[in-house]
Design an enzyme around this catalytic site. Structure first.
Site, PDB file in Angstrom:
ATOM      1  N   ASP A  42      48.668  37.996  49.508  1.00  0.00           N
ATOM      2  CA  ASP A  42      48.260  37.256  50.703  1.00  0.00           C
ATOM      3  C   ASP A  42      48.513  38.072  51.964  1.00  0.00           C
ATOM      4  O   ASP A  42      49.362  38.968  51.986  1.00  0.00           O
ATOM      5  CB  ASP A  42      49.058  35.945  50.800  1.00  0.00           C
ATOM      6  CG  ASP A  42      50.567  36.212  50.889  1.00  0.00           C
ATOM      7  OD1 ASP A  42      51.040  37.103  50.156  1.00  0.00           O
ATOM      8  OD2 ASP A  42      51.245  35.561  51.693  1.00  0.00           O
ATOM      9  N   GLU A  43      47.803  37.729  53.007  1.00  0.00           N
ATOM     10  CA  GLU A  43      48.052  38.235  54.368  1.00  0.00           C
ATOM     11  C   GLU A  43      48.241  39.754  54.396  1.00  0.00           C
ATOM     12  O   GLU A  43      49.106  40.257  55.117  1.00  0.00           O
ATOM     13  CB  GLU A  43      49.280  37.524  54.972  1.00  0.00           C
ATOM     14  CG  GLU A  43      49.012  36.054  55.197  1.00  0.00           C
ATOM     15  CD  GLU A  43      50.224  35.279  55.711  1.00  0.00           C
ATOM     16  OE1 GLU A  43      50.036  34.469  56.619  1.00  0.00           O
ATOM     17  OE2 GLU A  43      51.337  35.451  55.178  1.00  0.00           O
ATOM     18  N   ALA A  44      47.406  40.474  53.662  1.00  0.00           N
ATOM     19  CA  ALA A  44      47.489  41.944  53.657  1.00  0.00           C
ATOM     20  C   ALA A  44      46.656  42.474  54.831  1.00  0.00           C
ATOM     21  O   ALA A  44      45.765  43.312  54.649  1.00  0.00           O
ATOM     22  CB  ALA A  44      47.007  42.499  52.322  1.00  0.00           C
ATOM     23  N   HIS A  45      46.963  41.997  56.038  1.00  0.00           N
ATOM     24  CA  HIS A  45      46.156  42.350  57.210  1.00  0.00           C
ATOM     25  C   HIS A  45      46.347  43.805  57.611  1.00  0.00           C
ATOM     26  O   HIS A  45      45.536  44.348  58.357  1.00  0.00           O
ATOM     27  CB  HIS A  45      46.510  41.435  58.386  1.00  0.00           C
ATOM     28  CG  HIS A  45      46.472  39.981  58.063  1.00  0.00           C
ATOM     29  ND1 HIS A  45      45.432  39.403  57.344  1.00  0.00           N
ATOM     30  CD2 HIS A  45      47.343  38.969  58.335  1.00  0.00           C
ATOM     31  CE1 HIS A  45      45.665  38.096  57.209  1.00  0.00           C
ATOM     32  NE2 HIS A  45      46.823  37.813  57.772  1.00  0.00           N
TER      33      HIS A  45
END
Ligand code: ACM
Length: 514
Positions: free
Chosen positions: A327-330
């Protein structure tokens, strides 16, 4: 007895009963269906069963631990011995646990002298035992002997789960919770037939599980001060973790470990700077920002790290799933994210486990053999819809309904509000089978209620956010049909049980707490 005489007796006995109260009060039993999650079939009828000092628990050897645990649960409040026996002599009041084929879930029958719980598996018996505990008066959860008529309403319950996966998640990374606290939470969730506990074991702030091949993960990033705001810290040794796995398994709860990758890795990079692209150690972080860290997907060391961690965690895991985040691998470029997942998802299978991740992993073709955990707030997700057509299965944890760390109202002193304010009615008011358009019921293996612990330090904090919403999610995972009015009434009468257990819960004004 003639009708006329009966009426006469009823008439004369009324004042008598009133004057003799409370010692002679008619026994008031818990209605047979007053159980969370709601059982599939309930057929009340017949005389109540009574637990007495002579009652024994009968069980075959394969159900002995379930029986012993039932005895332990009932002894403090009753003060009775409740021994487990292989076979009860006739005329002894008995709670009989019986294993045999042909029962889906469990079947509980309550008659004057005997309660029988039948199931095909010990897990089914354990589920039936959780039902029985709720059918006894609320005082059964007291820790010292109570003077109570321990009656159980007569009748039969036939019950089985709708979904195989009924989970809760606890975040060990943002604030570390000790093994004893985790055990207590396991006991509290198992009462609602929750059968998976997902532990979020690593994040930007801290690393909470011993990994022998990368020892600095816990030596550097597992110590004091590594919790949010520099509060708390700690980690699970392998011995601690194995003990938790055993403890949970004895309650038919399977632990699902999560190591979040390729984002949420600052703590790993503080310990091992080679996991960054420039090789420079970032500073430790105890704030609650997300999306800023990424493993370096172009370095081979990244894949050695991922494989070593997955191998060691898989060796500690009794259950089928290893959660690898996603998740949330921005801070990871989209192409790099795909390349990373294509290499790392199959590593879980290499070590004999099923890959599990937050629903962003559905972008990778390798997720066709994985389980994706939907944590969105929208009604659909194109990548997830495409992935389920290739075989991806789904656990539903919509953040605006199933996230236990969301505040109940603006005034809730703990928790966050980025996804929603979630009152009890909101937590209960959705259907896993239709929550995401294009994800059919056949692709859904169950539900999970995640609890992120940025704002939560103590077990009392955890309990306050989990209860009473966790039972709502548990019912969506177990029960054949959903009814808010029914759930609301059953929840109201559960409050005194939490009071007796010393569980800190939110007294939602939506519920009539009895
Ligand atoms: C998540 O809440 N970042 C899965």
């Amino acid at each position: 007895m003639g009708h006329r005489l009966a009426v006469l007796l009823a008439a004369v006995s009324l004042p008598l009963a009133a004057s003799a109260a409370p010692a002679q009060a008619a026994p008031s039993t818990v209605p047979l269906g007053n159980v969370i999650p709601a059982p599939v079939e309930v057929h009340p009828g017949g005389a109540p069963f009574r637990l007495t000092p002579r009652t024994v628990i009968e069980a075959p050897p394969a159900a002995r631990t379930v029986a012993d645990r039932l005895g332990e649960a009932l002894k403090p409040a009753t003060g009775f011995r409740l021994p487990t026996v292989g076979r009860a002599s006739s005329r002894t009041p008995v709670i009989a646990l019986s294993l045999g084929p042909g029962v889906k879930g469990y079947r509980l029958t309550s008659t004057r002298d005997r309660i029988t719980i039948r199931a095909a598996t010990a897990e089914g018996l354990f589920d039936g035992v959780q039902t029985l505990r709720q059918l006894l008066p609320a005082a059964i959860d007291a820790r010292t002997p109570q003077k109570v008529d321990w009656a159980v309403a007569g009748g039969t319950i036939a019950d089985y789960p709708k979904y195989a996966y009924r989970g809760a998640m606890l975040d060990e990374a943002r604030h570390f919770h000790t093994p004893d606290e985790v055990k207590q939470y396991i006991d509290e969730i198992a009462r609602f037939k929750v059968n998976y506990l997902h532990l979020h074991l690593a994040d930007d702030q801290g690393w909470r599980i011993q990994i022998d091949s990368w020892p600095k993960l816990t030596q550097v990033s597992g110590g004091a001060g590594t919790g949010v705001d520099g509060v708390g810290g700690g980690f699970l040794t392998k011995a601690d973790y194995r003990d938790l796995v055993r403890y949970a398994a004895a309650r038919y709860v399977t632990i699902v470990p999560e190591i979040d990758m390729p984002g949420h890795v600052n703590a790993a990079q503080v310990a091992y700077p080679e996991l960054t692209c420039d090789g420079v150690a970032p500073p430790p972080r105890t704030d609650t920002e997300v999306g800023y860290s990424s493993l370096c997907t172009s370095k081979e060391v990244t894949y050695r790290f991922a494989e070593d961690v997955i191998r060691e965690v898989a060796a500690l895991t009794g259950g089928p799933y290893i959660h690898i985040g996603g998740d949330e691998a921005h801070a990871t470029a989209p192409a790099d994210y795909l390349a990373f997942e294509q290499r790392v998802l199959p590593l879980v299978a290499k070590y004999g486990k099923i890959a599990y991740g937050w629903h962003q992993i559905a972008q990778a073709p390798a997720a066709s053999k994985a389980v994706a955990q939907f944590w969105g707030t929208d009604d659909t997700d194109a990548d997830l819809v495409a992935a389920v057509k290739t075989g991806t299965r789904v656990v539903m944890s919509p953040a605006n309904q199933a996230y236990l760390d969301m505040k109940y109202t603006e005034d809730t002193p703990l928790g966050q509000d980025w996804a929603a304010l979630i009152e009890v009615h909101d937590a209960y008011g959705w259907d896993p089978a239709t929550r995401v358009a294009g994800v059919p019921a056949s692709a859904v293996i169950g539900v999970e209620a995640p609890l992120w612990s940025e704002t939560l330090r103590s077990l009392a904090d955890i309990e306050y956010m989990a209860f009473p919403r966790l039972p709502a999610i548990a019912e969506l995972g177990w029960s054949a049909t959903y009814s808010w009015d029914s759930f609301r009434a059953r929840l109201g009468s559960y409050g005194p049980r939490w009071d007796r257990q010393g569980v800190n819960f939110y007294r939602s004004p939506q519920i009539d707490w009895s």
